[in-house]
Every structure is written in C-alpha cells, then in structure tokens.
Design a protein around this motif. Structure first.
Motif, PDB file in Angstrom:
ATOM      1  N   MET A  21      -4.804  26.118 -24.818  1.00 13.29           N
ATOM      2  CA  MET A  21      -5.701  27.288 -24.778  1.00 13.29           C
ATOM      3  C   MET A  21      -5.695  28.004 -26.134  1.00 13.29           C
ATOM      4  SD  MET A  21      -7.618  29.137 -22.694  1.00 13.29           S
ATOM      5  CE  MET A  21      -7.135  29.110 -20.981  1.00 13.29           C
ATOM      6  N   ALA A  33     -10.846  31.399 -18.347  1.00  9.78           N
ATOM      7  CA  ALA A  33      -9.440  31.597 -17.995  1.00  9.78           C
ATOM      8  C   ALA A  33      -9.353  32.815 -17.077  1.00  9.78           C
ATOM      9  CB  ALA A  33      -8.610  31.803 -19.250  1.00  9.78           C
ATOM     10  N   GLY A  37      -4.609  33.170 -18.222  1.00 10.55           N
ATOM     11  CA  GLY A  37      -3.622  32.223 -18.756  1.00 10.55           C
ATOM     12  C   GLY A  37      -2.284  32.281 -18.052  1.00 10.55           C
ATOM     13  N   GLY A  39      -1.573  30.656 -15.333  1.00 14.33           N
ATOM     14  CA  GLY A  39      -1.302  29.398 -14.639  1.00 14.33           C
ATOM     15  C   GLY A  39      -1.575  29.450 -13.153  1.00 14.33           C
ATOM     16  N   CYS A  41      -4.851  30.348 -11.624  1.00 11.54           N
ATOM     17  CA  CYS A  41      -6.213  30.128 -11.108  1.00 11.54           C
ATOM     18  C   CYS A  41      -6.636  28.659 -11.148  1.00 11.54           C
ATOM     19  CB  CYS A  41      -7.216  30.985 -11.884  1.00 11.54           C
ATOM     20  SG  CYS A  41      -7.494  30.420 -13.573  1.00 11.54           S
ATOM     21  N   LYS A  42      -6.000  27.867 -11.988  1.00 12.63           N
ATOM     22  CA  LYS A  42      -6.292  26.418 -12.111  1.00 12.63           C
ATOM     23  C   LYS A  42      -7.725  26.147 -12.544  1.00 12.63           C
ATOM     24  CE  LYS A  42      -2.295  25.501  -9.802  1.00 12.63           C
ATOM     25  NZ  LYS A  42      -1.425  26.560 -10.311  1.00 12.63           N
ATOM     26  N   CYS A  44      -8.739  26.250 -15.754  1.00  9.65           N
ATOM     27  CA  CYS A  44      -8.811  25.923 -17.189  1.00  9.65           C
ATOM     28  C   CYS A  44      -8.478  24.456 -17.434  1.00  9.65           C
ATOM     29  CB  CYS A  44      -7.862  26.831 -17.967  1.00  9.65           C
ATOM     30  SG  CYS A  44      -6.148  26.618 -17.481  1.00  9.65           S
ATOM     31  N   CYS A  60      -3.898  26.422 -20.338  1.00 11.16           N
ATOM     32  CA  CYS A  60      -3.055  27.589 -20.631  1.00 11.16           C
ATOM     33  C   CYS A  60      -1.569  27.286 -20.489  1.00 11.16           C
ATOM     34  CB  CYS A  60      -3.452  28.766 -19.745  1.00 11.16           C
ATOM     35  SG  CYS A  60      -3.009  28.570 -18.022  1.00 11.16           S
TER      36      CYS A  60
HETATM   37 FE1  FES Z   1      -5.775  30.310 -15.027  1.00  8.86          FE
HETATM   38 FE2  FES Z   1      -5.049  28.487 -16.824  1.00  8.86          FE
HETATM   39  S1  FES Z   1      -6.296  30.213 -17.080  1.00  8.86           S
HETATM   40  S2  FES Z   1      -4.558  28.558 -14.751  1.00  8.86           S
END
Ligand code: FES
Length: 594
Positions: A21, A33, A37, A39, A41-42, A44, A60
């Motif tokens: 990222m 994102a 970032g 981790g 929301c999945k 990216c 990210c």
């Molecule tokens: Fe959400 Fe990577 S920005 S999981």
C-alpha cells in the motif's frame, strides 16, 4: 527493492519492509482502503507476482521483502455517482461578471496611465466607485498590449469591486462548482454569461485510499500531516476541471470563479487546514466562516486571478455540504416542517422551517455505502441494488444486468428490511436459523441462512450465480454494522424533534439527499426503522442537493450570501453531549416489530 506495478508499467524502488500500500502511494497510485489499512476490510486485494509464483494478498498488510511485481488491474466498475438533484431557478447574477468597456486612447490631452484610463472607464460602466478598485499588477503587466490589440474596446471581468481580467469582447466567462464528498467528488462546469451548464464530471475521492470515513482520514493527517490528502484532492479537482473543459472545448484560463462545498473534514483537508480539532472532544471545526480566496493559491490551474468561494461550515461534523443542501432545498423559506437528511459516508440532518432550524450529525459510518460490509461495494456494475422475497422466491436486481459481485447500500437496506419482514431477522437484529425461525414465510428461505466460518450468513448468491465464483453473503456482522448506523440516525432524528419541540409524526416533508437516498426504497428505509415507519409516504429523494447548492452559489452572489446566513442561523445539536442520546440510540437499535 524493485517494485513493478501492473498494468501501469511503473517501476519504483522502495525500502525493505515497505508495505505494498505504501509503495503504491509512493507511485501516486491509490487503491481503496476502507478500513484505513487496518487489515480488517479485505478490500485492498492485489496480485503479488514473485519468483515463487503469484498469489492474492492484502496490500496494506503485505511487506515487500524482495523484487516483486504487483498487479492492481481490476475491471473499471464505472461507479454510479449522482450529479443531479433538487434545485431552484435563480436570477443569473454571479459574483463574477463581464462588462464591455470603451477605454479612452492615450493622447497628449489624456496622459493618464493605462490602468487609470481602464479603471475609470470600467468603474463608470459597472457603476462602481473607482476609488474602490485596487490595481491588479498581473493584469497591468500586459494591459497596454491587450488594449492595443483590441482597439481599446474590451470586456472587463469583475468580481465585486475587483478587476480580475481584461479580455476581448465576448470572451468566455466560466465557473466551476464542486461537491467534495468523502467518497465521491462531483464537478459542474458553467458558462457564467448564460448560466448554462457546459459539462459535468465526477470521480471517486482519491482520499479513499486513506480510509473510507472521515475519522480515518483525520487520524492519517494528524499522524502524517495534511499534505498527502490535500494534494490528492486538489489533483482530483484539477483533473475533473480539465476533463470538463475538454468536453466543453473551452480553456480553463476563462474560469474566474469556483465554489466548493464539502463536509467539514473535506473542507479542511482541501484547504490544507489540519482537521486535528475534529479528532478530539468537543470536535470543534478550525473555521466555520465562508472563505474567499485566490483559486491559484489552492492549486487550481485556472485563470490566475480566479476567485475561490468556500461555503461556510456549521460545526465539526456538519459542514458546507449540509449548508449547500439546505440552500438548494430552500429550508430558510420552508413553510412545512421539513427534515433534510444527507446519507453519505456520514449522516447529517437538518430539521425545521423558515423560522428555526437545528442540525446534527450522526456517526452513521460508511455502512450505507457498502464499506465495512463483507460483500459491500459501491453502486457500480455488479452490485445488487434491490432485493425482495416475492411469491416464495428470493429475487434481486444487479446494476448493469450482470452476475452479482457484491451488494450496495440500496440493496443492503432492501435485503435487511425484507429479512425483518419475513422473520429471518428478529427485532434485536439476530439472524435466525433452522428451528429458531417461526414465521411461515421465513421458513421458506431457511436453507439460505447458513453457518459459514463460524458466522451466521444469508446467502445472496451461490458460487454458480456470482461473478467471482464465490458465495455472496450478508453476514450477522453486516447486520450489526447496519443496525448501528440506522440506530444512530434514527436516534438523531428523534433528538432533533425533541429539541425543536415537535413529534416525528409532525414531519411534513422528509428530503433525502445523496446517492444512497436517491436509489434506496423509502419503504425499506421505514422497514428497518431508519426513517420513522409511518412516514414513508412523506419521503422525497432530492439527489445531490449539496452539489446543486454549490452551483446556485456560482450562479448567484445573492445565493452565496444566503448560504452564509443559512449556515449562521442554523442551530447545532451535539448528539454526543445530549444526555438522552445513549438511551435513545439503544431504543432505536431495535428493528420495527412485524
Ligand atoms: Fe482494509 Fe487493507 S485496507 S484490509
């Protein structure tokens, strides 16, 4: 480490341990994102190609530890951004106007300077006191040549008492109006001589690469400074302007006025103002006053003398976009008790009439825009936008008529409302399974509720039906996200009514602004209790009212002044400080009983 980025063919070098990222941002490439970032929301996902092969990773969370190729190619989803909306006819009287002037030629009997002769003739034509007009040095530097070339007959472009430019008679006088939304940016390109809209454009706010909601962007800018976010949005505004100008076959040098609305955070970040004060209670804005400035000082590649008019903010989380929406809806003239709701990444509301108005903001979060929902997506091709249980069948529609990839806000509200209606979700928000389902209609669809990875989920589409070959689910966690958002909004509505001394049953008009408000079904919004259930027939969608408000201010200086007084005269209710908020919020988490 060398990083090749596909499909752009960019090649950059980064330090060992840089995340993908971060590397993409260094290359000026921004991908979504929504969780900022973290981790979680999945959303990216990118393809990482190394010597060992290729695999899909979260940009990210993945550090670069060797030379790699990152493939970010995705099908352009052609996001659906709402441009039109409620508006009013106003007399064309922009702050910027062109006046044709015959300037006296120099002679032995008139030895005044070029500027003096221009200023005096222009002041007379525009009926302004010449003493109020200050010299414009940039213009003066080329004035003699301009006057000579045009045989001393020119158009003088004024902004109030200021001379912005001197141009050949009939030259274009253009303006730009923007609505900077947390998720999307809309731009309107207008001929200020005729009032005609020449072009319009929209794009996703590039700041979505730093988080879906304003809280994540505030956090990022507090930790890293505002420069990146400010630069990203200014670049986006310029590229929209260039796109509109190309479409209209006009030059941006003829743009003399720009009006902008946006929520307070977007306003601050565009202006390069730190939104730090929005991060801490009591969440005060850095500034609420309307701001008038030189557009070039804020990164615009337009006429060097062009003016930038920012509309005023009301509070930390009720910004110039709400003022623009209330202006377009003429809430300062409303005879009927009107509730204006702008459901975007946040939910802002104004309740009242011409006599008194109160605004509040609810931390609805971006659930209604599909962010933080497992298979949520924006309203773009492949999004389930409507869903229902009909005649024993589950039916849904997909934007673009293609196989579904995910579900957008209007689909989420429909689906949840229907799940509540047929008894698959109880009033507490629990997704029911197997023998827990009591309602007859709900039992017909019990096979669609499954335990997947330890979580209850409703199957919208199975592997064979979906675009990506994986199930599209609406999970118990998703229901909780929507429940929190709708609870916050419904509580805000009730507390506004209480503060104004009215009951929700007294509301005569409910105006819903924003793309989501436009596409969602009012019945479904009532079905989950987002809007008081009895008021469904009083709901009207008013589209991008904020953007229309910015356009009104471009077309009329009087509307810009009116926006200022509307902003100042609208009271603000801070829900977090209201002692009844918590109880009301908890009450409103319930779904209406069937
Ligand atoms: Fe959400 Fe990577 S920005 S999981």
């Amino acid at each position: 480490m060398k990083v090749a980025i596909m499909p752009s063919d960019k090649l950059i070098e980064v330090e060992y341990g840089t995340t993908i990222m971060e590397a993409l941002r260094m290359a000026d490439i921004r991908i979504d994102a929504p969780c900022g970032g973290n981790g979680t929301c999945k959303k990216c996902k990118v393809k990482l190609i190394t010597e060992e092969g290729e695999h899909t990773v979260l940009a990210c969370q993945t550090e670069i530890t060797g030379d790699v190729t990152v493939d970010i190619s995705r099908k352009d989803e052609g996001h659906r951004i709402l441009m039109g909306g409620i508006s009013r006819d106003v007399a064309l009287n922009p702050a910027v106007r062109a006046v044709t002037v015959k300037v006296p030629e120099p002679s032995t009997s008139d030895l005044r300077s070029c500027w003096d002769r221009l200023r005096d003739a222009a002041a007379k034509a525009a009926r302004i006191d010449p003493a109020l007009i200050r010299p414009n040095v940039e213009l003066i530097s080329r004035l003699y040549c301009t006057l000579e070339e045009n045989k001393y007959k020119v158009d003088v472009v004024f902004c109030e008492n200021e001379i912005l430019d001197v141009v050949p008679p009939g030259s274009p006088v253009l303006g730009l109006a923007y609505d900077i939304g947390t998720t999307t940016i809309a731009c309107y390109f207008v001929d200020l001589r005729s009032g005609a809209q020449l072009a319009q454009g929209s794009l996703l706010n590039p700041q979505t690469a730093y988080g879906a909601d304003v809280i994540m962007r505030i956090k990022y800018s507090v930790e890293n400074g505002v420069e990146e976010l400010t630069g990203a949005v200014r670049q986006a505004l310029n590229s929209l302007a260039a796109k509109c100008a190309a479409e209209a076959k006009k030059s941006l040098v003829s743009v003399y006025l720009i009006t902008i609305v946006g929520n307070t955070c977007m306003h601050h970040l565009f202006m390069g103002i730190s939104p730090a004060s929005l991060a801490y209670a009591p969440y005060t804005p850095a500034v609420t006053d309307p701001i008038q400035a030189r557009a070039a000082d804020y990164g615009f590649s337009v006429n060097g003398s062009a003016k930038l008019y920012m509309l005023s903010n009301i509070a930390g989380f009720v910004g110039a976009d709400t003022v623009g929406g209330a202006l377009a809806a003429a809430m300062d003239e409303a005879e009927k008790l009107t509730l204006l709701i702008d459901i975007g990444t946040n939910g802002e509301m104004v309740l009242g009439t011409k006599n008194r108005r109160i605004a509040c903001s609810t931390a609805a979060g971006p659930a209604f825009e599909g962010a933080l929902i497992t298979y949520g997506m924006r309203g773009a091709e492949g999004a389930v936008d409507h869903a229902a249980f009909r005649d024993g069948r589950f039916v849904y529609s997909v934007i673009g008529g293609v196989k579904p990839k995910g579900i957008c806000g209007s689909g989420i509200i429909d689906l949840l409302s229907e799940l509540v209606r047929i008894g698959l979700v109880d009033s507490g928000g629990r997704l029911l399974m197997g023998d827990e389902i009591e309602a007859e209609e709900g039992k017909l669809f019990k096979d669609r509720v499954r335990l997947i990875n330890g979580m209850r989920a409703f199957v919208i589409a199975d592997e064979a039906e979906s675009d990506g070959g994986e199930k599209i689910l609406f999970t118990q966690k998703d229901i909780r996200e929507v429940q929190l958002a709708k609870g916050a909004m419904a509580a805000g509505i009730r507390l506004l009514a209480r503060r104004l001394g009215v009951s929700v049953d007294d509301f005569e008009v409910i105006m819903i602004a924003g793309a989501f408000g436009n596409y969602m079904s009012p019945q479904s919004a009532c079905g989950i209790g987002l809007i008081p259930p009895k008021l469904g027939d009083r709901v009207v969608g008013i589209g991008n009212a904020a953007g229309q408000g910015a356009k009104l201010c471009l077309l009329s200086a009087a509307e810009y002044r009116r926006a200022e007084s509307l902003g100042k005269s609208t009271e603000y209710l801070e829900l977090a400080a209201d002692p009844d908020f918590q109880d009301t919020f908890v009450d409103q988490l319930e779904f209406p009983a069937k």
